[in-house]
Design a protein around this motif. Structure first.
Motif, mmCIF file in Angstrom:
data_model
loop_
_atom_site.group_PDB
_atom_site.id
_atom_site.type_symbol
_atom_site.label_atom_id
_atom_site.label_comp_id
_atom_site.label_asym_id
_atom_site.label_seq_id
_atom_site.Cartn_x
_atom_site.Cartn_y
_atom_site.Cartn_z
ATOM 1 N N GLY A 45 0.797 -1.178 0.032
ATOM 2 C CA GLY A 45 0.075 0.155 0.020
ATOM 3 C C GLY A 45 0.878 1.349 0.028
ATOM 4 N N GLU A 46 2.156 1.162 0.155
ATOM 5 C CA GLU A 46 3.000 2.496 0.195
ATOM 6 C C GLU A 46 3.374 2.739 -1.374
ATOM 7 O OE1 GLU A 46 5.024 4.141 2.703
ATOM 8 O OE2 GLU A 46 3.432 4.085 3.585
ATOM 9 N N LEU A 47 3.137 4.130 -1.866
ATOM 10 C CA LEU A 47 3.341 4.185 -2.885
ATOM 11 C C LEU A 47 4.571 5.601 -3.005
ATOM 12 C CD1 LEU A 47 -0.153 4.377 -4.721
ATOM 13 C CD2 LEU A 47 1.611 2.769 -5.005
ATOM 14 N N ARG A 48 5.235 5.651 -4.122
ATOM 15 C CA ARG A 48 6.093 6.758 -4.282
ATOM 16 C C ARG A 48 5.624 7.307 -5.411
ATOM 17 N NH1 ARG A 48 11.867 5.720 -2.914
ATOM 18 N NH2 ARG A 48 12.204 4.551 -4.929
ATOM 19 N N LEU A 49 5.561 8.902 -5.444
ATOM 20 C CA LEU A 49 5.597 9.587 -7.048
ATOM 21 C C LEU A 49 6.871 9.900 -7.310
ATOM 22 C CD1 LEU A 49 4.108 11.418 -8.915
ATOM 23 C CD2 LEU A 49 4.265 13.211 -7.297
ATOM 24 N N GLU A 50 7.411 9.205 -8.295
ATOM 25 C CA GLU A 50 8.567 9.349 -9.002
ATOM 26 C C GLU A 50 8.521 10.463 -9.881
ATOM 27 O OE1 GLU A 50 11.040 7.592 -8.034
ATOM 28 O OE2 GLU A 50 10.126 5.705 -7.266
ATOM 29 N N ARG A 51 7.709 10.630 -10.738
ATOM 30 C CA ARG A 51 7.804 11.758 -11.799
ATOM 31 C C ARG A 51 6.363 12.200 -12.122
ATOM 32 N NH1 ARG A 51 11.566 8.368 -12.832
ATOM 33 N NH2 ARG A 51 13.659 8.864 -12.823
ATOM 34 N N TYR A 52 6.290 13.414 -12.312
ATOM 35 C CA TYR A 52 4.948 13.863 -13.147
ATOM 36 C C TYR A 52 5.264 15.266 -13.852
ATOM 37 C CZ TYR A 52 4.625 18.073 -9.988
ATOM 38 O OH TYR A 52 4.949 19.236 -9.570
ATOM 39 N N ALA A 53 4.474 15.350 -14.864
ATOM 40 C CA ALA A 53 4.696 16.536 -15.947
ATOM 41 C C ALA A 53 3.524 16.860 -16.554
ATOM 42 C CB ALA A 53 5.813 16.410 -16.544
ATOM 43 N N SER A 54 3.471 18.082 -17.186
ATOM 44 C CA SER A 54 2.341 18.286 -17.812
ATOM 45 C C SER A 54 2.604 19.211 -19.208
ATOM 46 C CB SER A 54 1.156 18.979 -17.259
ATOM 47 O OG SER A 54 1.644 20.213 -16.920
ATOM 48 N N GLU A 55 1.893 19.039 -20.168
ATOM 49 C CA GLU A 55 2.274 20.025 -21.324
ATOM 50 C C GLU A 55 0.989 20.179 -21.951
ATOM 51 O OE1 GLU A 55 4.823 21.526 -24.250
ATOM 52 O OE2 GLU A 55 5.369 20.399 -22.379
ATOM 53 N N PRO A 56 0.717 21.725 -22.270
ATOM 54 C CA PRO A 56 -0.748 22.277 -22.940
ATOM 55 C C PRO A 56 -0.812 21.621 -24.268
ATOM 56 C CG PRO A 56 1.193 24.009 -22.701
ATOM 57 C CD PRO A 56 1.981 22.824 -21.964
ATOM 58 N N LEU A 57 -1.878 21.792 -24.361
ATOM 59 C CA LEU A 57 -2.426 21.419 -25.766
ATOM 60 C C LEU A 57 -2.873 22.536 -26.493
ATOM 61 C CD1 LEU A 57 -4.055 17.965 -25.261
ATOM 62 C CD2 LEU A 57 -2.159 18.368 -26.546
ATOM 63 N N PRO A 58 -2.521 22.863 -27.971
ATOM 64 C CA PRO A 58 -3.296 23.682 -28.725
ATOM 65 C C PRO A 58 -4.803 23.598 -28.767
ATOM 66 C CG PRO A 58 -1.539 22.519 -30.045
ATOM 67 C CD PRO A 58 -1.852 21.924 -28.852
ATOM 68 N N LYS A 111 -0.721 0.194 -12.286
ATOM 69 C CA LYS A 111 0.485 -0.883 -12.289
ATOM 70 C C LYS A 111 0.751 -0.682 -10.717
ATOM 71 C CE LYS A 111 4.157 -2.780 -12.048
ATOM 72 N NZ LYS A 111 3.863 -3.056 -10.558
ATOM 73 N N ALA A 112 0.991 0.474 -10.196
ATOM 74 C CA ALA A 112 1.638 0.463 -8.886
ATOM 75 C C ALA A 112 0.847 -0.236 -7.888
ATOM 76 C CB ALA A 112 1.758 1.921 -8.437
ATOM 77 N N ALA A 113 -0.557 -0.458 -7.910
ATOM 78 C CA ALA A 113 -1.206 -1.141 -6.780
ATOM 79 C C ALA A 113 -1.328 -2.629 -7.270
ATOM 80 C CB ALA A 113 -2.487 -0.318 -6.589
ATOM 81 N N ALA A 114 -0.930 -3.132 -8.482
ATOM 82 C CA ALA A 114 -1.142 -4.300 -8.795
ATOM 83 C C ALA A 114 -0.497 -5.439 -7.792
ATOM 84 C CB ALA A 114 -0.421 -4.425 -10.122
#
Length: 359
Positions: free
Chosen positions: A36-49, A356-359
């Motif tokens: 049940g322990e999760l770690r946020l490794e990476r996150y990012a966003s990019e705008p769309l036209p 995946k992470a919770a699998a």
């Protein structure tokens, strides 16, 4: 039977959650540490036209795949397997009751037979998946099965998008299910793990607000309203003669004239609160339920200054902005201060990455 790319199933190799909305592409990579322990490794966003994605449909594959390539590179991930979401309006879901003890093949035949009654187009045009929920509540000899169907072209669009960006779509979920999976982690932190609590989630996006009401892990009500942050951006365009892109950028940066708050932001917040109270009243009149115990705001507009306060004040319901990464450890590349201001927009991407992470 054409499978929706394991709509309900779990996937064992590491994967990224990729949320493609009207205004942006968001990516989340999680890892599992212990039970049940999760770690946020990476996150990012990019705008769309503007116009690249309309009503959940990918209108310009080249622009969207380019944004996916950019967000993948920006995040620093190495993972090329992705879980993507389908807009709820593109997927028909239905709970059905079938006899217990059927083999997988028999189940498939029965599901197809049932699906043909509920789906308004030919089965050979459909991607179909199902998940056995468990024993039927009032009948020990039956099981409850959730079936999900989407037009093949809708699924293939998202598969093609991943491929065009050099990725592989291995899981196709429903955006509202992904959001609920991420929210379930948060409601589990409520007193008594939220048992018996009616929880409403308002995801305020660029064009649409998606409303889900949950009780004990089940969605008891769902609806979309055509209201979102683009309405405020359009007001800014009209008031100050800016392009849409410039208005959006200055809205996010808070770089607008002094009269912006009184003349544009405050009326928008009033309107947003009215939309929320209307949606709640509609929930009460169209269901047997007469209360909501907890209200959560998510989506790109959730942290708009003043929105939470006005919603809490008008609804008189305990309200909070949801942070899907609450209680997670943070990877070395994650900046906590930046995450605090952006997290509510990543509810769907987080839920997709959890596949995946919770699998």
């Amino acid at each position: 039977m054409v499978n929706l790319g394991s709509l309900f199933g779990q996937s064992s190799p590491p994967l990224i959650g990729l949320d493609v909305s009207t205004s942006s592409v968001r990516l989340v990579e999680l890892s599992q540490l212990g039970k049940g322990e999760l770690r946020l490794e990476r996150y990012a966003s990019e705008p769309l036209p503007r116009g690249a994605v309309v009503d959940g449909n990918i209108e310009n594959l080249e622009q969207v795949s380019e944004a996916v390539r950019r967000v993948w590179k920006k995040s620093g991930t190495r993972i090329k397997l992705a879980a993507l979401g389908m807009p709820p309006a593109s997927v028909i879901t239905k709970k059905i009751i079938l006899p217990a003890g059927l083999s997988e093949d028999q189940l498939e035949v029965q599901v197809e037979s049932e699906a043909s009654q509920y789906i308004p187009f030919a089965l050979d045009e459909v991607s179909l998946d199902f998940d056995v929920i468990g024993p039927a509540a009032n009948s020990p000899d039956d099981i409850e099965v959730m079936l999900a169907a989407s037009r093949k072209e809708k699924v293939e669009d998202r598969v093609a998008l991943a491929e065009a960006a050099g990725l592989s779509a291995v899981v196709m979920d429903i955006e509202s299910y992904a959001a609920r999976a991420a929210l379930d982690r948060i409601t589990a932190m409520l007193p008594e793990a939220g048992a018996g609590q009616i929880v409403a989630l308002f995801q305020v996006g660029a064009q649409v607000t998606h409303i889900s009401v949950m009780l004990d892990g089940d969605t008891i009500y769902e609806r979309e309203q055509p209201f979102g942050g683009n309405q405020l951006t359009q007001d800014i365009v009209r008031a100050y003669g800016l392009s849409f892109e410039e208005a959006e950028a200055r809205k996010r940066a808070g770089d607008l004239p002094e009269n912006y708050q009184a003349e544009l932001l405050t009326p928008f917040l009033e309107n947003a609160a009215l939309e929320v109270t209307r949606a709640i009243q509609f929930f009460y009149t169209s269901t047997p339920y007469t209360r909501i115990d907890q209200l959560f705001l998510a989506g790109g507009c959730a942290l708009m200054p003043g929105l939470l306060d006005i919603v809490a004040s008008r609804t008189r319901i305990s309200s909070a902005v949801v942070s899907p990464f609450k209680g997670m450890q943070l990877g070395s590349s994650v900046r906590e201060s930046q995450l605090r201001t952006e997290a509510p927009a990543y509810l769907v991407a987080c839920g997709l990455a959890m596949r995946k992470a919770a699998a």
